[in-house]
Design an enzyme around this catalytic site. Structure first.
Site, mmCIF file in Angstrom:
data_model
loop_
_atom_site.group_PDB
_atom_site.id
_atom_site.type_symbol
_atom_site.label_atom_id
_atom_site.label_comp_id
_atom_site.label_asym_id
_atom_site.label_seq_id
_atom_site.Cartn_x
_atom_site.Cartn_y
_atom_site.Cartn_z
ATOM 1 N N ILE A 198 7.046 -2.162 3.145
ATOM 2 C CA ILE A 198 6.465 -3.412 3.008
ATOM 3 C C ILE A 198 6.836 -4.127 4.167
ATOM 4 O O ILE A 198 7.677 -5.188 3.509
ATOM 5 C CB ILE A 198 6.806 -3.752 1.394
ATOM 6 C CG1 ILE A 198 6.582 -2.724 0.737
ATOM 7 C CG2 ILE A 198 5.500 -5.164 1.480
ATOM 8 C CD1 ILE A 198 5.225 -1.811 1.002
ATOM 9 N N GLU B 263 -7.549 -5.515 10.748
ATOM 10 C CA GLU B 263 -5.791 -5.378 11.195
ATOM 11 C C GLU B 263 -6.054 -4.285 11.892
ATOM 12 O O GLU B 263 -4.963 -4.642 12.653
ATOM 13 C CB GLU B 263 -6.207 -4.687 9.693
ATOM 14 C CG GLU B 263 -6.058 -5.148 7.953
ATOM 15 C CD GLU B 263 -6.174 -4.151 7.286
ATOM 16 O OE1 GLU B 263 -5.748 -2.956 7.268
ATOM 17 O OE2 GLU B 263 -6.591 -4.467 5.894
ATOM 18 N N MET C 267 1.149 -1.405 0.318
ATOM 19 C CA MET C 267 0.192 -0.107 0.207
ATOM 20 C C MET C 267 0.949 1.484 0.120
ATOM 21 O O MET C 267 1.029 1.934 -1.196
ATOM 22 C CB MET C 267 -0.904 -0.146 1.413
ATOM 23 C CG MET C 267 -1.934 -0.836 1.660
ATOM 24 S SD MET C 267 -3.330 -0.860 2.474
ATOM 25 C CE MET C 267 -2.083 -1.515 3.942
ATOM 26 N N THR C 268 1.309 0.861 1.166
ATOM 27 C CA THR C 268 2.570 2.723 1.402
ATOM 28 C C THR C 268 3.351 2.747 0.127
ATOM 29 O O THR C 268 4.018 1.960 0.072
ATOM 30 C CB THR C 268 3.308 2.431 2.710
ATOM 31 O OG1 THR C 268 1.940 2.168 3.620
ATOM 32 C CG2 THR C 268 3.849 4.243 2.992
ATOM 33 N N GLY D 83 16.242 0.116 35.121
ATOM 34 C CA GLY D 83 17.659 1.305 34.955
ATOM 35 C C GLY D 83 18.507 0.964 33.823
ATOM 36 O O GLY D 83 18.204 0.211 32.269
ATOM 37 N N GLY D 84 20.050 1.083 33.954
ATOM 38 C CA GLY D 84 20.311 0.516 32.749
ATOM 39 C C GLY D 84 20.368 -0.394 31.981
ATOM 40 O O GLY D 84 20.564 -0.032 30.704
#
Length: 386
Positions: free
Chosen positions: A164, A251, A128-129, A348-349
């Protein structure tokens, strides 16, 4: 009594099927996930194994090669992958393509493609895009012009598509194109393209994404790709926009389902971590801030579970409308972002390290607010139904 997130749509048969899904994931998906993230795709063999295990196209009727189940079976597979951040096999797009064929295809198209999709022999994608169009599907420029070749009527496709999903591995691509540009949305059609040995079809680069590293997302190019008229989805021109809109509830609910499952996965991983990790001589789980944050997260998941479950039940009954599905997509993707971000903070990290599940859930989550229609588009769709 520990908090559990029970699904109102589940039953003993569904949970037995979930056990099958989890075993498949543990045996065939999890061990190769890191390598798939490095190469950018899961490969065709995993798709074939999933087909052999009966995990693909589970809600497609048996007469067309599916398992004859319903959306609940699909949801189980999506949930168990999403909660583990196993995003390489985009089975949801594969199933969406199958549903376009099921709901709009001719009998010959269903018989030709659906059994092979269910077996994992044919990976499905939908194009589509385009560069520059984003969510504006009415602005697509790909053309499919009527022509004849060696006495056969058909279409000559020219254009480019991007972002895609399943594009690299796809053996079947549904191409959204203009068959009559003068008619606007009414001049849009969907063409079925078999990619194997297809002159003029070309897969571009595997796109380097922030997340979804194991998922093959590609550019696709169509340079004088010829298909016979029998490859027009449904056999009638100008139905593409209607076909796209008709399947939106299915969808968009998938995105809501996967968002909630990812939230549950992040919560469970974080709960285990804070109970084990110590700071200032005590487990992080004992700090009031940690307890309050986890309480907020658990509450948000429980509230979301009630809504998403109701949507699943309505879809199974054939009653889910586009506005409500858009709410599921909007709420789910936005809540996923908030919850996973909070979980990273509690790590945290270590939450910034890709070796930890929560880090992968974090980067994989961001696209949920964009694909399938952005959050802004969801708000527009919902507001129109008011």
């Amino acid at each position: 009594m520990p908090i559990t997130f029970e699904r109102s749509w589940s039953d003993s048969d569904i949970e037995q099927y979930r056990d099958t899904v989890v075993r498949f994931i543990d045996d065939h998906m999890q061990p190769d996930d890191e390598a798939a993230r490095q190469r950018g795709h899961v490969g065709h063999e995993l798709w074939r194994r999933a087909g052999e295990a009966g995990l693909l196209c589970t809600d497609i009727p048996e007469e067309w090669g599916g398992a004859g189940g319903d959306f609940r079976h699909e949801a189980v597979f999506y949930e168990e992958m999403s909660r583990r951040s196993l995003t390489g096999m985009n089975a949801s797009v594969h199933s969406i393509v199958a549903h376009y064929l099921l709901n709009h295809g001719t009998e010959a198209q269903k018989q030709r493609y659906l059994p092979r999709m269910a077996r994992g022999e044919l990976v499905g994608a939908i194009a589509m895009t385009e560069p520059g169009t984003g969510s504006d599907l009415q602005g697509i420029r790909t053309r499919a012009e009527r022509t004849e070749r060696e006495g056969r009527k058909g279409y000559l496709i020219n254009g480019a598509k991007t972002f895609i999903s399943n594009g690299f591995l796809a053996g079947l691509v549904l191409v959204v194109a203009k068959t009559d540009p003068a008619q606007g949305a009414k001049g849009t059609s969907i063409l079925i393209v078999d990619t194997q040995d297809c002159p003029g079809f070309r897969v571009g680069r595997l796109l380097d994404k922030m997340g979804l590293k194991a998922q093959d997302t590609s550019e696709l190019f169509f340079d004088d790709v010829w298909v016979g008229e029998e490859q027009l989805l449904g056999g009638r021109e100008g139905q593409g926009f209607f076909q796209l809109m008709a399947d939106l509830p299915y969808e968009r609910l998938i995105i809501g389902v996967t968002a909630l499952a990812a939230m549950e996965g992040a919560y469970e991983a974080t709960l285990a971590y804070v109970r084990d990790r110590k700071a200032f001589g005590q487990p992080i789980a004992d700090f009031q801030n940690t307890k309050f944050k986890l309480a907020e997260i658990a509450t948000e998941i429980q509230v979301g579970r009630a809504f998403i479950d109701r949507c699943v039940e309505r879809l199974v009954r054939g009653e889910l409308d586009t506005a409500t599905a858009s709410m599921a997509k909007l709420w789910g993707s936005e809540a996923q972002g908030r919850v996973v971000d909070a979980c990273v903070q509690l790590f945290g990290g270590y939450g910034y390290m890709n070796e930890y599940l929560v880090a992968r859930l974090y980067t994989d989550a961001r696209i949920q607010r964009i694909y399938g229609g952005t959050s802004e588009i969801m708000k527009e769709v919902i507001s129109r139904a008011m």
